[in-house]
Write an enzyme that holds these catalytic residues in place. Structure first.
Site, short mmCIF file in Angstrom:
data_model
loop_
_atom_site.label_atom_id
_atom_site.label_comp_id
_atom_site.label_asym_id
_atom_site.label_seq_id
_atom_site.Cartn_x
_atom_site.Cartn_y
_atom_site.Cartn_z
N GLN A 188 -1.52 15.61 21.58
CA GLN A 188 -1.40 14.39 22.38
C GLN A 188 -0.38 14.63 23.48
O GLN A 188 0.80 14.87 23.21
CB GLN A 188 -0.97 13.19 21.54
CG GLN A 188 -1.01 11.89 22.35
CD GLN A 188 -0.40 10.71 21.63
OE1 GLN A 188 0.82 10.61 21.55
NE2 GLN A 188 -1.22 9.81 21.14
N TYR A 195 3.34 3.73 28.09
CA TYR A 195 3.81 4.96 28.72
C TYR A 195 3.10 5.17 30.06
O TYR A 195 2.43 4.28 30.56
CB TYR A 195 3.66 6.13 27.75
CG TYR A 195 4.48 5.92 26.50
CD1 TYR A 195 5.87 5.80 26.56
CD2 TYR A 195 3.88 5.77 25.25
CE1 TYR A 195 6.63 5.57 25.43
CE2 TYR A 195 4.63 5.53 24.11
CZ TYR A 195 6.01 5.43 24.20
OH TYR A 195 6.76 5.18 23.08
N GLY A 239 -2.28 5.75 10.57
CA GLY A 239 -0.95 6.15 10.98
C GLY A 239 0.02 6.19 9.82
O GLY A 239 0.18 7.21 9.15
#
Length: 414
Positions: free
Chosen positions: A105, A188, A334
């Protein structure tokens, strides 16, 4: 033991471009801050990924910084140096040995860096963002006084940042990653260009939906240039408010509908859609920041070529039902992967998820030596399984390892 009927839809192999994934239980990117003493992947990082590669169908690395930038996440690994590439190569080799697949990522923080962070200072560069608008909320707890976000410097030429993404992809390929995921979520850089509340530019990089989508789409094209379109994915969180993101509902749907449709036309391998989760939506100025709506139902029908991967607080049963209904090809988990290194195997055979998370050790100890970073990272126990099932798993793991190596050999010969 037999595969439970409830989980069965998650344990059908899936073709991701030229890669065969052994199941549809995927590991989402998880920032863990264990690359001490600097930002180079180390032995404890290797052990962490190797544990989870024994059962995961696809692993997305933790967010990998593409350039020396200050961050509220100390000891997050990068991929701009030869040492970092070598560190990641050890990890990707170990993941492949266990029969799994791993994407990198690629991550740039944009305006949520801090000019006083050590790496930001060392870079000699300001904190860059589309516009000089600071994010609200947040504290840099590793800096004296715990300062909040500051107004960034608007980047004059965003192609400079696109160059960084392309070089990071080149480095990721050298490090043995099977592909790369563009981090387009959680406030982001890519999302900062998409969102009109953080992008007030009046040039070709801002204003209209087309212009605000330009940066992310060009970033995808840069990654395709390096890896090929069938090795590229993107993570998006249209409803999330993390890091002070969020447009009005109508504008959100218009923006993401356009962006997702255009990304899909590029022929990338997958688009990961994160559901709205109230627990991750911050309260800013007295109200929730995000834009709640049904992410899969709103944007899923727009995706014609790429796999739809779902993300966001799924239980095993819900994930299986989502795949069975055809709403997603696979599901990212997650937090369950943090506390259960054998998560996919537990779901497969109906084992309970009974390891409780220790939030005090979630992000490690700032500046503590590597040997002290194991707690809450690689010491969560796996479940007990019958010996016959262990042998069966080992056979399947070896099969997919050999299949992966053969595919890699064919690709390299071509």
């Amino acid at each position: 033991m037999q595969i439970t009927s409830v989980s069965a839809p998650l344990f059908q192999p899936i073709q991701l471009g030229s890669l065969t994934l052994r199941n549809r239980v995927f590991m989402s990117a998880l920032t863990r801050n264990r690359s001490v003493p600097t930002n180079v992947p180390n032995d404890v990082n290797l052990e962490y990924y190797q544990q989870r590669a024994k059962s995961a169908g696809l692993i997305i690395s933790e967010g990998i910084l593409i350039t020396p930038q200050g961050t509220e996440w100390p000891h997050a690994p990068g991929i701009w140096s030869r040492e970092q590439i070598a560190g990641w190569k050890r990890i990707t080799d170990s993941v492949h040995t266990e029969g799994s697949v791993i994407y990198a990522q690629l991550w740039h923080l944009g305006r949520v860096s801090h000019p006083e962070a050590p790496e930001q200072i060392a870079s000699g560069q300001p904190v860059y963002s589309p516009s000089p608008i600071s994010a609200r909320g947040g504290k840099f707890r590793f800096l004296p006084g715990e300062p909040g976000y500051v107004a960034p410097t608007a980047i004059d030429d965003p192609t400079v940042l696109l160059d960084l993404f392309e070089q990071a992809a080149i480095n990721a390929k050298q490090a043995g990653f099977d592909g790369v995921e563009l981090h387009g979520a959680n406030g982001y850089l890519v999302q900062q260009f998409l969102d009109s509340t953080s992008n007030e530019r009046t040039d070709v990089w801002g204003g209209s939906v087309t212009n605000r989508s330009r940066f992310g789409l060009l970033a995808l094209q840069r990654l395709i240039k390096v890896f090929g379109k069938d090795r590229i994915g993107i993570k998006l969180n249209p409803g999330g408010g993390y890091n002070d993101m969020g447009m009005p509902l109508e504008e959100t749907i218009e923006t993401y509908s356009y962006f997702i449709s255009e990304a899909d036309k590029l022929g990338i391998a997958y688009i990961s859609l994160v559901r709205y989760l109230d627990m991750f939506d911050p309260v800013i100025d007295g109200r929730k920041r995000g834009t709640p709506h049904d992410i899969l139902d709103t944007y899923g029908p727009l995706i014609k070529k790429a796999h739809i991967f779902a993300n966001g607080g799924f239980t095993g049963e819900e994930a299986a039902a989502t795949v069975k209904a055809g709403k997603a090809s696979g599901v990212f988990f997650g937090i369950p992967w943090i506390t259960h290194p054998d998560l996919a195997k537990r779901l497969q055979f109906g084992k309970s998820l009974d390891n409780e998370i220790d939030f005090l050790t979630l992000y490690g100890k700032n500046y503590a030596p590597e040997e002290e970073q194991r707690s809450g990272y690689v010491d969560y126990p796996a479940a007990k399984y019958e010996q016959t099932q262990i042998k069966r798993r080992s056979f399947i793991s070896r099969f997919f390892t050999l299949l992966h190596r053969n595919r890699q050999r064919v690709v390299s010969q071509n």
